[in-house]
Scaffold this motif. Structure first.
Motif, PDB file in Angstrom:
ATOM      1  N   THR A  66      40.695 -35.939 -38.491  1.00 42.75           N
ATOM      2  CA  THR A  66      39.669 -35.049 -39.049  1.00 42.75           C
ATOM      3  C   THR A  66      39.983 -34.672 -40.491  1.00 42.75           C
ATOM      4  OG1 THR A  66      39.257 -34.141 -36.846  1.00 42.75           O
ATOM      5  CG2 THR A  66      38.464 -32.855 -38.728  1.00 42.75           C
ATOM      6  N   ALA A  67      41.220 -34.242 -40.730  1.00 43.44           N
ATOM      7  CA  ALA A  67      41.682 -33.888 -42.076  1.00 43.44           C
ATOM      8  C   ALA A  67      43.196 -33.910 -42.057  1.00 43.44           C
ATOM      9  CB  ALA A  67      41.172 -32.513 -42.499  1.00 43.44           C
ATOM     10  N   ALA A  68      43.806 -34.667 -42.935  1.00 45.04           N
ATOM     11  CA  ALA A  68      45.251 -34.892 -42.878  1.00 45.04           C
ATOM     12  C   ALA A  68      46.059 -33.604 -42.987  1.00 45.04           C
ATOM     13  CB  ALA A  68      45.667 -35.861 -43.991  1.00 45.04           C
ATOM     14  N   ALA A  69      45.537 -32.595 -43.694  1.00 48.45           N
ATOM     15  CA  ALA A  69      46.277 -31.335 -43.864  1.00 48.45           C
ATOM     16  C   ALA A  69      46.161 -30.427 -42.644  1.00 48.45           C
ATOM     17  CB  ALA A  69      45.765 -30.594 -45.098  1.00 48.45           C
ATOM     18  N   LEU A  70      45.145 -30.647 -41.825  1.00 52.02           N
ATOM     19  CA  LEU A  70      44.809 -29.709 -40.757  1.00 52.02           C
ATOM     20  C   LEU A  70      45.929 -29.510 -39.731  1.00 52.02           C
ATOM     21  CD1 LEU A  70      42.460 -27.891 -40.104  1.00 52.02           C
ATOM     22  CD2 LEU A  70      41.442 -29.739 -38.754  1.00 52.02           C
ATOM     23  N   PRO A  71      46.581 -30.551 -39.210  1.00 53.27           N
ATOM     24  CA  PRO A  71      47.622 -30.324 -38.205  1.00 53.27           C
ATOM     25  C   PRO A  71      48.792 -29.494 -38.712  1.00 53.27           C
ATOM     26  CG  PRO A  71      47.584 -32.631 -38.898  1.00 53.27           C
ATOM     27  CD  PRO A  71      46.353 -31.995 -39.444  1.00 53.27           C
ATOM     28  N   PHE A  72      49.126 -29.631 -39.998  1.00 57.73           N
ATOM     29  CA  PHE A  72      50.265 -28.897 -40.536  1.00 57.73           C
ATOM     30  C   PHE A  72      49.900 -27.428 -40.788  1.00 57.73           C
ATOM     31  CE2 PHE A  72      50.378 -33.369 -41.709  1.00 57.73           C
ATOM     32  CZ  PHE A  72      51.536 -33.749 -41.052  1.00 57.73           C
ATOM     33  N   ALA A  73      48.660 -27.175 -41.158  1.00 58.39           N
ATOM     34  CA  ALA A  73      48.195 -25.790 -41.264  1.00 58.39           C
ATOM     35  C   ALA A  73      48.176 -25.138 -39.881  1.00 58.39           C
ATOM     36  CB  ALA A  73      46.800 -25.757 -41.890  1.00 58.39           C
ATOM     37  N   PHE A  74      47.756 -25.888 -38.889  1.00 59.93           N
ATOM     38  CA  PHE A  74      47.738 -25.399 -37.504  1.00 59.93           C
ATOM     39  C   PHE A  74      49.146 -25.014 -37.059  1.00 59.93           C
ATOM     40  CE2 PHE A  74      48.076 -25.938 -32.951  1.00 59.93           C
ATOM     41  CZ  PHE A  74      46.892 -25.426 -32.444  1.00 59.93           C
ATOM     42  N   ASP A  75      50.119 -25.862 -37.347  1.00 61.77           N
ATOM     43  CA  ASP A  75      51.498 -25.581 -36.954  1.00 61.77           C
ATOM     44  C   ASP A  75      52.041 -24.370 -37.691  1.00 61.77           C
ATOM     45  OD1 ASP A  75      53.910 -25.843 -35.677  1.00 61.77           O
ATOM     46  OD2 ASP A  75      54.590 -27.583 -36.817  1.00 61.77           O
ATOM     47  N   ALA A  76      51.669 -24.194 -38.945  1.00 62.40           N
ATOM     48  CA  ALA A  76      52.118 -23.026 -39.712  1.00 62.40           C
ATOM     49  C   ALA A  76      51.677 -21.728 -39.034  1.00 62.40           C
ATOM     50  CB  ALA A  76      51.566 -23.090 -41.138  1.00 62.40           C
ATOM     51  N   VAL A  77      50.428 -21.694 -38.602  1.00 62.70           N
ATOM     52  CA  VAL A  77      49.911 -20.504 -37.918  1.00 62.70           C
ATOM     53  C   VAL A  77      50.642 -20.282 -36.594  1.00 62.70           C
ATOM     54  CG1 VAL A  77      47.874 -19.486 -36.824  1.00 62.70           C
ATOM     55  CG2 VAL A  77      47.649 -20.679 -39.011  1.00 62.70           C
ATOM     56  N   SER A  78      50.940 -21.373 -35.881  1.00 66.25           N
ATOM     57  CA  SER A  78      51.616 -21.237 -34.585  1.00 66.25           C
ATOM     58  C   SER A  78      52.995 -20.605 -34.742  1.00 66.25           C
ATOM     59  CB  SER A  78      51.725 -22.603 -33.903  1.00 66.25           C
ATOM     60  OG  SER A  78      52.757 -23.398 -34.467  1.00 66.25           O
ATOM     61  N   PHE A  79      53.710 -20.951 -35.803  1.00 67.37           N
ATOM     62  CA  PHE A  79      55.029 -20.367 -36.026  1.00 67.37           C
ATOM     63  C   PHE A  79      54.931 -18.865 -36.306  1.00 67.37           C
ATOM     64  CE2 PHE A  79      57.031 -24.614 -37.025  1.00 67.37           C
ATOM     65  CZ  PHE A  79      58.004 -24.520 -36.052  1.00 67.37           C
TER      66      PHE A  79
END
Length: 396
Positions: free
Chosen positions: A165-178
């Motif tokens: 969907t968007a290459a940056a999206l999974p890493f932003a998602f993980d940032a919020v999870s932490f």
């Protein structure tokens, strides 16, 4: 009664934090190799991302254990999770701005691995302060099940989908999870036992933890066995994304879906692990696990059929969860609390240090022998490990 209720609530918070952070971790584990593979098809560079995240265990693993025995473990977990969230947010921004590069990815993964050395060691040592000894096996099984469902089952296809969907999206998602996980751990109210102030230096503390592990025959055998096993396992799985694309001819989404088969096995293992431990001796379960690991590499080296690969990954997932539950519970029960952080870090240094070395060698082996080469090597080495560890494991 109040103490029991408080303990249940505090474990629930740790459990929830584990679930949230494991979803984020799984998303990054799936998306990270895809991000590197998008930039290069060089197996050594793809495997290098995994090595960058595992290298801190070789450099800082023992130091993290010493600090986990010196300071408040709960606060250490919170601080590290916040910092990891900020690092991942920076990576997401760099990807969105189209300035991300392989060196930047390596640097971010190295920092994530550095945080992992402190957070994982402190988390394992924190659990016995929250959960009574007689509940440790059950608590570890629940955490393993949560890891399987969150990190392996739900997160892997989600990570692949978010990346498409968007290459940056999974890493932003993980940032919020932490950040969410840090908030949950911060609310734990059942204070762990205050650690005695240390009058010795870090070097002496580290030596004490390593000496204790080396003097315990069963834990020493398990640590050495998994150290070597992880060298060949991670040598093979560091280039797994290329194996899936080139050998099994699957897409990015297919890669994420294939990873969920491993998670299915892990979930089955989490459900049956307590029952197996009640009915079978630990030595039989651990020996069976070594056989399963050997057969997994052999089957993946031979097959080009994704259905066969999926089936063996399910069996492998069962093994890893059962093995992990046995070993973690054993450490928490037999190691004195004041040494638990250091002994855990010494064990993980051998365990994950082997993984780091394997990730480095995997890319080189795949470059020289093709994407199935590391699996052939792993099958041979695991057979030798089975023979070497068979007798020592009788005391488990």
């Amino acid at each position: 009664m109040r103490a029991r209720i408080s303990a249940r609530f505090d474990f629930a918070k740790l459990w929830a934090a584990s679930a949230v952070s494991n979803i984020g971790d799984g998303v990054t584990i799936a998306a990270g190799p895809l991000l590197v593979a998008q930039m290069t098809q060089n197996p050594a560079l793809v495997a290098g991302a995994a090595f960058a995240q595992q290298l801190p265990w070789l450099l800082f693993g023992l130091i993290s254990g010493a600090y986990a025995d010196r300071i408040d473990r709960r606060k250490l977990v919170v601080l590290v999770n916040v910092l990891r969230g900020l690092v991942l947010a920076a990576l997401a921004v760099s990807i969105a701005a189209d300035v991300a590069s392989i060196p930047i990815i390596y640097a971010v993964f190295f920092l994530l691995g550095l945080g992992e050395t402190f957070a994982d060691t402190a988390s394992v040592a924190l659990l016995p302060a929250v959960v009574p000894q007689e509940k440790l096996a059950s608590a570890n099984a629940k955490l393993m099940a949560t890891y399987t469902i969150s990190n392996q089952f739900a997160a892997k296809p989600l990570g692949a989908w978010l990346f498409v969907t968007a290459a940056a999206l999974p890493f932003a998602f993980d940032a919020v999870s932490f950040l969410v996980a840090a908030g949950l751990v911060a609310t734990v109210t059942r204070a762990p036992r205050r650690l005695e102030p240390k009058k010795t230096n870090l070097k002496a503390d580290i030596k004490e933890g390593v000496r204790w592990l080396m003097n315990h025959r069963v834990l020493r055998t398990l640590a050495m066995t998994m150290s070597v096993a992880n060298v060949v396992f991670c040598a093979a799985f560091a280039i797994f994304v290329l194996y899936v694309q080139q050998r099994l001819v699957l897409t990015e989404v297919g890669y994420g879906a294939l990873l969920t088969t491993f998670a299915m096995g892990g979930l089955i293992g989490a459900v049956i692990a307590p029952r197996l431990q009640r009915r079978l001796l630990a030595k039989h379960l651990l020996r069976a696990g070594l056989i399963v690991e050997t057969l997994t590499h052999l089957v993946l080296a031979i097959t080009g059929d994704w259905l066969v690969a999926s089936a063996i990954l399910v069996v492998f997932g069962v093994h890893t969860t059962v093995w992990g539950t046995i070993v973690i519970t054993m450490r928490q029960r037999v190691v004195p609390d004041g040494l638990l952080g250091r002994v855990t870090s010494a064990y993980l240094l051998l365990d994950l240090g082997g993984a780091a070395l394997g990730s480095l060698l995997g890319g080189l082996a795949a470059t020289a022998l093709g994407v199935t080469g590391p699996f052939w090597i792993a099958a041979g080495v695991m057979l030798a490990i089975c023979v070497a560890a068979w007798r020592p494991l009788r005391e488990a």
